[in-house]
Design a protein around this motif. Sequence first.
Motif, PDB file in Angstrom:
ATOM      1  N   SER A 150       0.811  -1.217   0.000  1.00 20.71           N
ATOM      2  CA  SER A 150       0.000   0.000   0.000  1.00 20.71           C
ATOM      3  C   SER A 150       0.844   1.266   0.000  1.00 20.71           C
ATOM      4  N   LEU A 151       2.154   1.163   0.279  1.00 21.41           N
ATOM      5  CA  LEU A 151       3.033   2.333   0.201  1.00 21.41           C
ATOM      6  C   LEU A 151       3.025   2.934  -1.208  1.00 21.41           C
ATOM      7  N   LEU A 152       2.720   2.094  -2.199  1.00 29.43           N
ATOM      8  CA  LEU A 152       2.668   2.569  -3.586  1.00 29.43           C
ATOM      9  C   LEU A 152       1.491   3.504  -3.828  1.00 29.43           C
ATOM     10  N   ALA A 153       0.575   3.582  -2.868  1.00 29.09           N
ATOM     11  CA  ALA A 153      -0.565   4.483  -3.021  1.00 29.09           C
ATOM     12  C   ALA A 153      -0.138   5.946  -2.918  1.00 29.09           C
ATOM     13  N   LEU A 154       1.009   6.209  -2.295  1.00 35.70           N
ATOM     14  CA  LEU A 154       1.445   7.597  -2.120  1.00 35.70           C
ATOM     15  C   LEU A 154       1.750   8.293  -3.448  1.00 35.70           C
ATOM     16  N   PRO A 155       2.564   7.707  -4.346  1.00 31.24           N
ATOM     17  CA  PRO A 155       2.786   8.387  -5.639  1.00 31.24           C
ATOM     18  C   PRO A 155       1.492   8.621  -6.412  1.00 31.24           C
ATOM     19  N   LEU A 156       0.570   7.657  -6.358  1.00 30.56           N
ATOM     20  CA  LEU A 156      -0.705   7.828  -7.056  1.00 30.56           C
ATOM     21  C   LEU A 156      -1.502   8.960  -6.434  1.00 30.56           C
ATOM     22  N   ALA A 157      -1.530   9.023  -5.108  1.00 31.47           N
ATOM     23  CA  ALA A 157      -2.261  10.089  -4.411  1.00 31.47           C
ATOM     24  C   ALA A 157      -1.698  11.458  -4.769  1.00 31.47           C
ATOM     25  N   VAL A 158      -0.367  11.576  -4.775  1.00 32.24           N
ATOM     26  CA  VAL A 158       0.278  12.858  -5.085  1.00 32.24           C
ATOM     27  C   VAL A 158       0.001  13.265  -6.529  1.00 32.24           C
ATOM     28  N   LEU A 159       0.071  12.296  -7.453  1.00 31.97           N
ATOM     29  CA  LEU A 159      -0.155  12.596  -8.867  1.00 31.97           C
ATOM     30  C   LEU A 159      -1.584  13.073  -9.109  1.00 31.97           C
ATOM     31  N   VAL A 160      -2.567  12.343  -8.581  1.00 32.64           N
ATOM     32  CA  VAL A 160      -3.965  12.725  -8.790  1.00 32.64           C
ATOM     33  C   VAL A 160      -4.269  14.051  -8.114  1.00 32.64           C
ATOM     34  N   GLN A 161      -3.712  14.267  -6.927  1.00 32.57           N
ATOM     35  CA  GLN A 161      -3.945  15.527  -6.226  1.00 32.57           C
ATOM     36  C   GLN A 161      -3.334  16.697  -6.993  1.00 32.57           C
ATOM     37  N   ALA A 162      -2.149  16.506  -7.561  1.00 32.80           N
ATOM     38  CA  ALA A 162      -1.515  17.563  -8.348  1.00 32.80           C
ATOM     39  C   ALA A 162      -2.351  17.892  -9.579  1.00 32.80           C
ATOM     40  N   ILE A 163      -2.877  16.879 -10.250  1.00 34.10           N
ATOM     41  CA  ILE A 163      -3.728  17.095 -11.425  1.00 34.10           C
ATOM     42  C   ILE A 163      -4.953  17.920 -11.046  1.00 34.10           C
ATOM     43  N   LEU A 164      -5.595  17.532  -9.950  1.00 39.52           N
ATOM     44  CA  LEU A 164      -6.793  18.247  -9.497  1.00 39.52           C
ATOM     45  C   LEU A 164      -6.467  19.691  -9.127  1.00 39.52           C
ATOM     46  N   LEU A 165      -5.406  19.901  -8.360  1.00 37.59           N
ATOM     47  CA  LEU A 165      -5.075  21.246  -7.887  1.00 37.59           C
ATOM     48  C   LEU A 165      -4.658  22.165  -9.025  1.00 37.59           C
ATOM     49  N   ILE A 166      -3.942  21.635 -10.011  1.00 38.96           N
ATOM     50  CA  ILE A 166      -3.546  22.469 -11.154  1.00 38.96           C
ATOM     51  C   ILE A 166      -4.781  22.906 -11.933  1.00 38.96           C
ATOM     52  N   GLY A 167      -5.709  21.975 -12.158  1.00 39.84           N
ATOM     53  CA  GLY A 167      -6.941  22.337 -12.867  1.00 39.84           C
ATOM     54  C   GLY A 167      -7.733  23.402 -12.126  1.00 39.84           C
ATOM     55  N   LEU A 168      -7.885  23.229 -10.819  1.00 41.64           N
ATOM     56  CA  LEU A 168      -8.627  24.207 -10.018  1.00 41.64           C
ATOM     57  C   LEU A 168      -7.884  25.537  -9.933  1.00 41.64           C
ATOM     58  N   ALA A 169      -6.558  25.484  -9.846  1.00 43.86           N
ATOM     59  CA  ALA A 169      -5.772  26.717  -9.761  1.00 43.86           C
ATOM     60  C   ALA A 169      -5.927  27.552 -11.029  1.00 43.86           C
ATOM     61  N   THR A 252     -12.759  12.700 -12.515  1.00 46.79           N
ATOM     62  CA  THR A 252     -13.124  14.080 -12.182  1.00 46.79           C
ATOM     63  C   THR A 252     -11.903  14.988 -12.160  1.00 46.79           C
ATOM     64  N   SER A 253     -10.789  14.489 -11.645  1.00 41.58           N
ATOM     65  CA  SER A 253      -9.567  15.288 -11.587  1.00 41.58           C
ATOM     66  C   SER A 253      -9.066  15.623 -12.988  1.00 41.58           C
ATOM     67  N   LEU A 254      -9.067  14.645 -13.875  1.00 45.64           N
ATOM     68  CA  LEU A 254      -8.651  14.884 -15.258  1.00 45.64           C
ATOM     69  C   LEU A 254      -9.596  15.845 -15.966  1.00 45.64           C
ATOM     70  N   LEU A 255     -10.891  15.689 -15.705  1.00 45.89           N
ATOM     71  CA  LEU A 255     -11.879  16.579 -16.315  1.00 45.89           C
ATOM     72  C   LEU A 255     -11.665  18.018 -15.868  1.00 45.89           C
ATOM     73  N   LEU A 256     -11.384  18.221 -14.593  1.00 43.91           N
ATOM     74  CA  LEU A 256     -11.152  19.571 -14.078  1.00 43.91           C
ATOM     75  C   LEU A 256      -9.847  20.155 -14.620  1.00 43.91           C
ATOM     76  N   LEU A 257      -8.855  19.306 -14.850  1.00 38.26           N
ATOM     77  CA  LEU A 257      -7.612  19.798 -15.440  1.00 38.26           C
ATOM     78  C   LEU A 257      -7.855  20.313 -16.855  1.00 38.26           C
ATOM     79  N   VAL A 258      -8.570  19.537 -17.656  1.00 39.29           N
ATOM     80  CA  VAL A 258      -8.869  19.954 -19.033  1.00 39.29           C
ATOM     81  C   VAL A 258      -9.734  21.205 -19.033  1.00 39.29           C
ATOM     82  N   ALA A 259     -10.769  21.224 -18.164  1.00 40.99           N
ATOM     83  CA  ALA A 259     -11.656  22.384 -18.095  1.00 40.99           C
ATOM     84  C   ALA A 259     -10.895  23.630 -17.640  1.00 40.99           C
ATOM     85  N   GLY A 260     -10.009  23.467 -16.665  1.00 37.09           N
ATOM     86  CA  GLY A 260      -9.225  24.598 -16.183  1.00 37.09           C
ATOM     87  C   GLY A 260      -8.293  25.142 -17.234  1.00 37.09           C
TER      88      GLY A 260
END
Length: 275
Positions: A150-169, A252-260
């Motif tokens: 489950s330690l491998l969940a950290l890179p995935l969490a960071v990647l998806v969170q970065a995608i979401l935050l960039i789109g919203l930003a 949803t994160s990818l959609l918000l990135l494209v929309a942003g």
Amino acid sequence: MTSGVGALWSHRGSLRILVRRDLAVKYQQSVLGYLWSLIEPLGMGAIYWFVFGVLYSRDTNRHLGEAAGSYPLFLITGIFAWMWTSSALSEATHALTGQARLITTMNVPRQVFPVGRVAGRFAEYAAGLPILVAIAVWYAAQGRIEPSWSLLALPLAVLVQAILLIGLALLLSAFNVLMRDVERFMRLVIRVLFYATPIIYPLSLVRDSGLPGWLRVSYELNPLVGIFQLHHAVWYPDEFPDARLLATTIGTSLLLLVAGWWAFRRLEPAVLKEL
């Protein structure tokens, strides 16, 4: 969007300089400097641990499951990731309005400025990871957690969170130039999101609650729910989001990135005129 990403990558040196400048300005008159990026989440974690881990320990432990014996780690994991989220959204909102002279004189893609705020707050999050790992090692030595795949969940969490935050930003920074109410509105939204996301409590508490089914479904449409489940899953494999929640979060994160990105490009002429 592909050409825009290419232009942003070609100006990655400018992005790096902006991030360093923002960090230097933020802490230049502070005695403790970068330590504040650790003190604040640790202080928040101590407060919530006292309230939910001490005063309401019976109710909390009943829903935490395997995390009951290491609740402080559960808290700190969520709060560290939340500080990145809340700071990035708050600062990205005025990423353009606060740097108007710089934006109109520098020959770089304007996306650099909101993306730089997200990157800068990630640097603060990364600075806290050694503290998080140290706490996890301490609990692992006591046998309260068992780190695994489950330690491998950290890179995935960071990647998806970065995608979401960039789109919203990108969305928030452009809209705030044209409608200054966005900055004030986001203060309320950020407060609501903190309690509408499983940061200090497990997702099972919501799923097992007496809330109407439609409200529970709406709750899980929030992409931050799946992202924070991934963060918690690093130490607690049972918290790993199911396929439906994970697909909803990533989609949803990818959609918000494209929309942003699209909205930022469409609004850029009006934004520059306003600045």
